[in-house]
Enzyme design. Structure first.
Site, mmCIF file in Angstrom:
data_model
loop_
_atom_site.group_PDB
_atom_site.id
_atom_site.type_symbol
_atom_site.label_atom_id
_atom_site.label_comp_id
_atom_site.label_asym_id
_atom_site.label_seq_id
_atom_site.Cartn_x
_atom_site.Cartn_y
_atom_site.Cartn_z
ATOM 1 N N ASP A 10 40.673 13.707 -18.994
ATOM 2 C CA ASP A 10 39.870 14.092 -20.146
ATOM 3 C C ASP A 10 38.587 13.250 -20.086
ATOM 4 O O ASP A 10 38.527 12.247 -19.356
ATOM 5 C CB ASP A 10 40.669 13.775 -21.418
ATOM 6 C CG ASP A 10 39.817 13.866 -22.659
ATOM 7 O OD1 ASP A 10 39.141 14.891 -22.837
ATOM 8 O OD2 ASP A 10 39.808 12.892 -23.455
ATOM 9 N N ASP A 12 35.945 12.741 -23.206
ATOM 10 C CA ASP A 12 35.578 12.027 -24.436
ATOM 11 C C ASP A 12 36.722 11.157 -24.926
ATOM 12 O O ASP A 12 37.819 11.651 -25.214
ATOM 13 C CB ASP A 12 35.160 13.033 -25.515
ATOM 14 C CG ASP A 12 33.935 13.808 -25.080
ATOM 15 O OD1 ASP A 12 32.936 13.158 -24.751
ATOM 16 O OD2 ASP A 12 33.990 15.047 -25.037
#
Ligand code: XBP
Ligand code: MG
Length: 252
Positions: A10, A12
């Site tokens: 991922d 953020d």
């Protein structure tokens, strides 16, 4: 026995702390540009993170503030315009060097490549944002180090839907059991878990109070030689540095 073949990250909150002093500021700048009196403070933004995706987040906020206006036929077009402006602000901010990778991220990426693992991205954010962050922190051309970048609207539904992870697995031509995912949030964990991936959760500033007992490992970071990470592996207390040989034992 299965062998670890890829790491899927991922962006953020996981690669970098981008939300509070990155995305949030860019949203507020876009609101000001459009003459809106919307301003998201740190706490308001924290609550809004429950809605993944910038366009979806703005629409949810608008629906709370003024449901009638948000239901008008031209609302999606305004949201799209606002989002383009927000993305431009965010990319500029990232290119200025305002955001750094979290400790251990650059080390683990280098190590994974040295061990012949594939790298991939599975994120809700817009692809321009991902490329800008990678190039600003890891150098020009670094986006090409990732065999697959799954981002933004490439799938119809955002996390917690598993679609973005399934898309990445398809691009990699790998099965979930050959890979590990790295996430920082409940929506992200649910997406990875829904795709069948074992997941290492590295809590970020906005998720530090949440617990992830179901994750393969739940840590406060990846750790560095002088600053080990702390947390849990399969529910048991663990402390150390996340390395590829360790992940090979955690994966399968
Ligand atoms: C990230 C997000 C994104 C960003 C904004 O979630 O929710 O919406 O905050 O990005 P995750 P865009 O880390 O789970 O991928 O404005 O480009 O949508
Ligand atoms: Mg995240």
């Amino acid at each position: 026995m299965r062998k670890l073949q890829a790491l899927i990250f991922d962006v953020d909150g996981t690669l970098a702390e981008t939300e509070r002093d990155g995305h949030r500021l860019a949203f507020n700048q876009a609101f000001a540009d459009f003459g809106l009196d919307w301003q998201w403070d740190v706490a308001t933004y924290g609550a809004l993170l429950a809605v993944t995706g910038g366009k979806e987040r703005m629409l949810a906020y608008w629906q709370q503030r003024d449901p009638q206006a948000a239901a008008k036929p031209d609302a999606p077009a305004l949201i799209a315009q606002l989002h383009r402006r927000k993305t431009a602000h965010y990319v500029r901010l990232v290119e200025s060097g305002a955001l750094m990778l979290r400790p251990g991220v650059a080390r683990l990426l280098d190590e994974a490549e040295a061990h012949g693992l594939k790298l991939a991205i599975a994120t809700t954010t817009t692809v321009e944002n991902v490329v800008a962050l990678l190039e600003a922190t890891l150098g020009q051309g670094s986006a090409a180090r990732f065999a697959a970048i799954g981002a933004g609207d490439i799938v119809p539904r955002k996390k917690p839907d598993p679609g973005i992870y399934l898309w990445v697995l398809e691009q990699l031509r790998l099965e979930a059991g050959d890979c590990l995912a790295f996430e920082d949030s409940r929506a992200g964990w649910s997406a990875a878990d829904g795709a069948g991936l074992a997941t290492i959760v590295t809590s970020c500033a906005y998720t530090a109070d949440e617990s992830f007992p179901e994750a393969r490992a739940w840590l406060n970071g990846l750790g560095e030689p002088q600053a080990p990470a702390r947390g849990y592996y399969r529910g048991a207390p663990w402390s150390g540095m996340v390395t590829v040989p360790l992940l090979e034992t955690w994966c399968c």
